[in-house]
Motif scaffolding. Structure first.
Motif, mmCIF file in Angstrom:
data_model
loop_
_atom_site.group_PDB
_atom_site.id
_atom_site.type_symbol
_atom_site.label_atom_id
_atom_site.label_comp_id
_atom_site.label_asym_id
_atom_site.label_seq_id
_atom_site.Cartn_x
_atom_site.Cartn_y
_atom_site.Cartn_z
ATOM 1 N N PRO A 92 53.423 -8.658 -0.333
ATOM 2 C CA PRO A 92 52.176 -8.936 -1.051
ATOM 3 C C PRO A 92 52.236 -10.330 -1.677
ATOM 4 N N CYS A 100 54.151 -10.896 -5.023
ATOM 5 C CA CYS A 100 55.605 -10.814 -4.890
ATOM 6 C C CYS A 100 56.153 -12.071 -4.218
ATOM 7 N N GLN A 106 47.532 -11.309 -11.634
ATOM 8 C CA GLN A 106 48.530 -10.767 -10.702
ATOM 9 C C GLN A 106 49.737 -11.684 -10.575
ATOM 10 N N TYR A 158 53.551 -5.684 -12.701
ATOM 11 C CA TYR A 158 53.196 -5.506 -11.295
ATOM 12 C C TYR A 158 54.217 -4.557 -10.681
ATOM 13 N N PRO A 182 54.597 -2.579 -7.416
ATOM 14 C CA PRO A 182 54.562 -1.990 -6.067
ATOM 15 C C PRO A 182 55.887 -1.293 -5.769
#
Length: 578
Positions: free
Chosen positions: A403, A406, A507, A513, A515
């Motif tokens: 992503p 990241c 973000q 964050y 994930p």
């Protein structure tokens, strides 16, 4: 900082007004002070999170959502938000106030150190995050970064349309709002099941009731002596009005006579555009103006300074950027030391629009418990830009399956490695700590340790520096100078394109964050590749445990040799020493 006690003195003259869904058929115009909205949203989000946790602080996304929820509630009850203005340039006389605010932030941060877990200080990027979220929302057409202080533009809107201004700043009571303009303050806007209740101040009406020509004379006397009674202030204000014409207040409480306060304290560049009638003159200028209206305030201010240099060459020697105090360890060097060279790229690119170029710019940052100005050298080598761009492209290929948040956070770790202390480098040679820093496990690095917080602040500094660089390249490409299409311009264009995948700010720099990346093979491969590019050896848990340290500064200053392999900053250091 507002006019102390002015709201309290005028509160008996304010009127409580109720708005419900029935008012939607005949809406009331509202102009919103953008920074005030951002900080009010932060308070709303904090109250909501406290309901479920006394420790967790709201995320940037939650703050942005609180701002949107607030504005939508107003709209449902017939308060039509027609303008949301953000500061895009602040005048020189604000310098002392801005320095004091940075000192206050440092002191608050220092006082929170005994228990990092209960840190309540506001996040440093609230305003640009809320601004960005507004641009993504249904309010995007009403949102703008202005080439001056938001107060002046809110006042003009009230004067032209009879709007109510929503703000947190009592200064607006002293502006000329016309006969119908009014002011309401965020803490006194109550949204409940029955609608919206607002405590509304109408300065012209209040002045008439007091026998004054304007509230500004009363505000001036209050600034001179806040301990006087209301009756004493009114009498002094009347005496002042008998000897003065039109009073305009600045933050020093100095009255000025002026014909038009609507372009008060805006950049020289903006004044020139207004005088030249630029809005209808030039498509290239229109494109640039559109971009400027969407920059976040800190970046906008620097660009406005640069664009004003051809009109005032004295600005060349005092181009200044104010960088916020991050949530960092005040015993260590400023987190902004990381990402310094990325910002130098940006400053160099945007100042390349000038015929006569500055040699240095000044960054105002924390140094220990003080706030200081540091000079940053400028450099514009096409080869340097090309090399940096290739590093980014290589990185994007390595992380193509990850992503974007990241990808860029990991690139931030890679980019800041040289600037870390030896202890911090050893900490990040443990893979699990890199994963934590990427936000893949918890919403804070480590166990709320100040040294791991400092590492996260350094990462945020690098990531925001990349965002600054992206915005500066956007401004450059919209400028006339970009039409030259020389090697330098081609290099900037390629760099700009490589930065296009930077995600939204909430973000990009958010700590929570989460994930499911712990078992992600692409992430594992990217981290392995990062270690290889840096030329460092990954360590096991038994050899790289988090350590507390008071040491600061760059690894290369510690006297210990650090091998960084293919790190791009080897080339940066070599070229900037020429």
């Amino acid at each position: 900082m507002g006019i102390p006690r002015l709201i309290g003195h005028l509160e008996p003259f304010a009127e409580t007004v109720h708005f419900t869904e029935r008012n939607a058929a005949n809406p009331r115009r509202v102009a919103v002070d953008g920074p005030g909205l951002a900080f009010h949203a932060a308070q709303l989000a904090l109250r909501k999170t406290i309901e479920t946790s006394s420790i967790r602080t709201p995320s940037y996304r939650e703050i942005g959502d609180a701002a949107l929820g607030f504005l939508r509630s107003l709209r449902v009850c017939g308060l039509s938000v027609c303008a949301i203005y953000f500061d895009g340039f602040l005048p020189d006389y604000k310098k002392e106030e801005r320095l004091q605010r940075l000192l206050n932030s440092t002191a608050e941060l220092d006082s929170s150190r005994p228990n990092a877990q209960r840190l309540t200080r506001g996040a440093p990027f609230i305003v640009p995050v809320v601004l960005e979220i507004l641009f993504e929302s249904e309010f995007h057409l009403f949102t703008a970064v202005m080439p001056g202080e938001a107060d002046s533009w809110c006042a003009r809107h009230a004067r032209d349309f009879g709007s109510m201004i929503l703000t947190g700043d009592s200064d607006l009571l002293a502006h000329d709002l016309g006969t119908q303009g009014s002011v309401a303050f965020f803490p006194y806007v109550d949204i409940n099941d029955s609608g919206v209740e607002v405590l509304e101040y109408r300065p012209t009406s209040i002045a008439n009731r007091l026998g004054l020509a304007s509230i500004r004379s009363l505000a001036y006397q209050l600034l001179r002596d806040r301990h006087k009674t209301m009756n004493e202030l009114v009498e002094l204000a009347k005496a002042l009005e008998r000897t003065s014409t039109l009073i305009n207040l600045d933050d020093h409480g100095i009255p000025h006579t002026t014909e038009d306060g609507s372009i008060y304290n805006i950049s020289i560049y903006a004044q020139d555009r207004i005088t030249a009638g630029f809005e209808s003159a030039d498509s290239q200028q229109l494109l640039l103006q559109s971009i400027l209206s969407r920059l976040d305030p800190r970046i906008s201010e620097f660009v406005q300074q640069v664009l004003s240099c051809p009109l005032d060459r004295s600005l060349l020697g005092r181009l200044t950027v104010y960088l916020p105090v991050l949530i960092e360890n005040v015993d260590r060097a400023s987190a902004w030391n990381c990402g310094e060279q990325i910002r130098q790229f940006g400053y160099s690119i945007v100042t390349a629009t000038l015929t006569i170029k500055p040699v240095v710019i000044h960054e105002v940052i924390r140094s220990g418990r003080r706030i200081v100005e540091k000079e940053r050298q400028l450099f514009c080598y096409p080869m340097l830009i090309a090399t940096f761009t290739e590093h980014i492209k290589t990185w994007l290929r390595i992380c193509s399956e990850l992503p974007p948040p990241c990808t860029w956070r990991l690139f931030g770790v890679y980019s800041m490695w040289q600037d870390l202390s030896v202890t911090d480098q050893a900490f990040l040679q443990l893979r699990v700590n890199v994963q934590k820093l990427l936000g893949s496990r918890t919403n804070a690095v480590g166990q709320y340790n100040w040294d791991t917080r400092h590492i996260d602040a350094q990462l945020q500094a690098v990531l925001y520096s990349l965002r600054m660089l992206q915005r500066f390249t956007t401004v450059f490409m919209a400028h006339r100078v970009a039409q030259q299409n020389d090697d330098f311009t081609k290099g900037v264009r390629a760099l700009h394109d490589s930065l296009n995948s930077l995600p939204p700010l909430d973000q990009l720099i958010q700590q929570d964050y989460k994930p499911a990346l712990e078992e992600n093979p692409q992430l594992a491969e990217a981290i392995t590749e990062m270690y290889a590019l840096l030329g460092v050896e990954e360590k096991g848990p038994e050899t790289a445990k988090p350590k507390k340290t008071r040491r600061s500064g760059k690894a290369k200053q510690s006297g210990q040799e650090v091998v960084v392999g293919g790190n791009m900053y080897h080339l940066l250091d070599e070229l900037t020493d020429i």
